[in-house]
Design a protein around this motif. Structure first.
Motif, short mmCIF file in Angstrom:
data_model
loop_
_atom_site.label_atom_id
_atom_site.label_comp_id
_atom_site.label_asym_id
_atom_site.label_seq_id
_atom_site.Cartn_x
_atom_site.Cartn_y
_atom_site.Cartn_z
N THR A 32 71.76 45.64 -10.67
CA THR A 32 71.53 44.37 -11.35
C THR A 32 70.10 44.34 -11.87
O THR A 32 69.17 44.69 -11.14
N ILE A 33 69.95 43.92 -13.11
CA ILE A 33 68.63 43.78 -13.72
C ILE A 33 68.42 42.32 -14.07
O ILE A 33 69.30 41.67 -14.65
N GLY A 34 67.27 41.81 -13.71
CA GLY A 34 66.94 40.42 -13.99
C GLY A 34 65.77 40.29 -14.92
O GLY A 34 64.88 41.14 -14.94
N TRP A 35 65.79 39.22 -15.70
CA TRP A 35 64.64 38.85 -16.53
C TRP A 35 64.06 37.55 -15.96
O TRP A 35 64.80 36.62 -15.66
N PHE A 36 62.76 37.54 -15.84
CA PHE A 36 62.04 36.38 -15.35
C PHE A 36 60.89 36.10 -16.33
O PHE A 36 60.54 36.97 -17.12
N ARG A 37 60.31 34.92 -16.23
CA ARG A 37 59.18 34.62 -17.10
C ARG A 37 58.17 33.74 -16.38
O ARG A 37 58.52 33.01 -15.45
N GLN A 38 56.94 33.85 -16.85
CA GLN A 38 55.88 33.04 -16.29
C GLN A 38 55.06 32.45 -17.43
O GLN A 38 54.41 33.19 -18.18
N ALA A 39 55.15 31.15 -17.55
CA ALA A 39 54.38 30.43 -18.57
C ALA A 39 52.98 30.17 -18.05
O ALA A 39 52.76 30.15 -16.83
N PRO A 40 52.02 29.95 -18.93
CA PRO A 40 50.64 29.68 -18.49
C PRO A 40 50.58 28.50 -17.53
O PRO A 40 51.11 27.43 -17.82
N GLY A 41 49.97 28.74 -16.40
CA GLY A 41 49.79 27.68 -15.43
C GLY A 41 51.02 27.33 -14.61
O GLY A 41 51.00 26.36 -13.85
N LYS A 42 52.07 28.11 -14.78
CA LYS A 42 53.30 27.82 -14.05
C LYS A 42 53.73 29.01 -13.20
O LYS A 42 53.25 30.12 -13.40
N GLU A 43 54.64 28.75 -12.29
CA GLU A 43 55.16 29.83 -11.45
C GLU A 43 56.22 30.63 -12.24
O GLU A 43 56.83 30.13 -13.17
N ARG A 44 56.39 31.84 -11.80
CA ARG A 44 57.41 32.69 -12.43
C ARG A 44 58.80 32.12 -12.13
O ARG A 44 59.06 31.70 -10.99
N GLU A 45 59.67 32.14 -13.12
CA GLU A 45 61.00 31.58 -12.96
C GLU A 45 62.07 32.54 -13.47
O GLU A 45 61.82 33.39 -14.32
N PHE A 46 63.25 32.35 -12.96
CA PHE A 46 64.41 33.16 -13.36
C PHE A 46 64.84 32.79 -14.77
O PHE A 46 64.84 31.61 -15.15
N VAL A 47 65.26 33.79 -15.54
CA VAL A 47 65.78 33.56 -16.89
C VAL A 47 67.25 34.00 -16.97
O VAL A 47 68.11 33.21 -17.32
N ALA A 48 67.51 35.25 -16.67
CA ALA A 48 68.87 35.78 -16.77
C ALA A 48 68.97 37.06 -15.96
O ALA A 48 67.96 37.73 -15.71
#
Length: 125
Positions: A32-48
């Motif tokens: 399984t491969i996941g994509w996550f993202r981290q916006a400026p000033g925010k915690e990393r979050e799950f995307v897909a």
């Protein structure tokens, strides 16, 4: 295992972008491969995430219907097609591999390791 995330860039809101996560590992297609993202000033979050089965994917509510995660086993890649981009999609996007093969597309970050270096997506109005 080393994952490589690529494809980021600057786009205008409403446009599309494709990110790619690649690996040289022969077993890449079994994880399984996941994509996550981290916006400026925010915690990393799950995307897909997508399991070893290409028809089994999970999306966060914020991207459901706009993003698609697709495996391309011919290129040892997992692509994230991002459509109708919004300002709030601006972030550094990371891909990661699940800790074990043949698992479901989990959303929890602790289930993943071998994080790629990230690729920046900037959405402007």
């Amino acid at each position: 295992v080393q994952l490589q995330a690529s494809g980021g860039g600057a786009v205008q809101a409403g446009n599309s972008l494709k990110l790619s996560c690649t690996s040289s590992a022969r077993t890449f297609s079994t994880y399984t491969i996941g994509w996550f993202r981290q916006a400026p000033g925010k915690e990393r979050e799950f995307v897909a995430a997508i399991s070893w089965r290409p028809d089994n994917a999970t999306y966060s509510d914020s991207v459901k219907g706009r993003f698609s995660i697709i495996r391309d086993n011919t290129k040892n890649a997992v692509n994230l097609w991002m459509g109708d981009l919004k300002l709030e999609d601006t972030a550094v996007y990371y891909c990661a591999q699940n800790r074990a093969p043949y698992t479901l597309p989990f959303m929890r970050q602790q289930d993943y390791h071998s994080w790629g270096q990230g690729t920046l997506v900037t959405v402007s109005s």
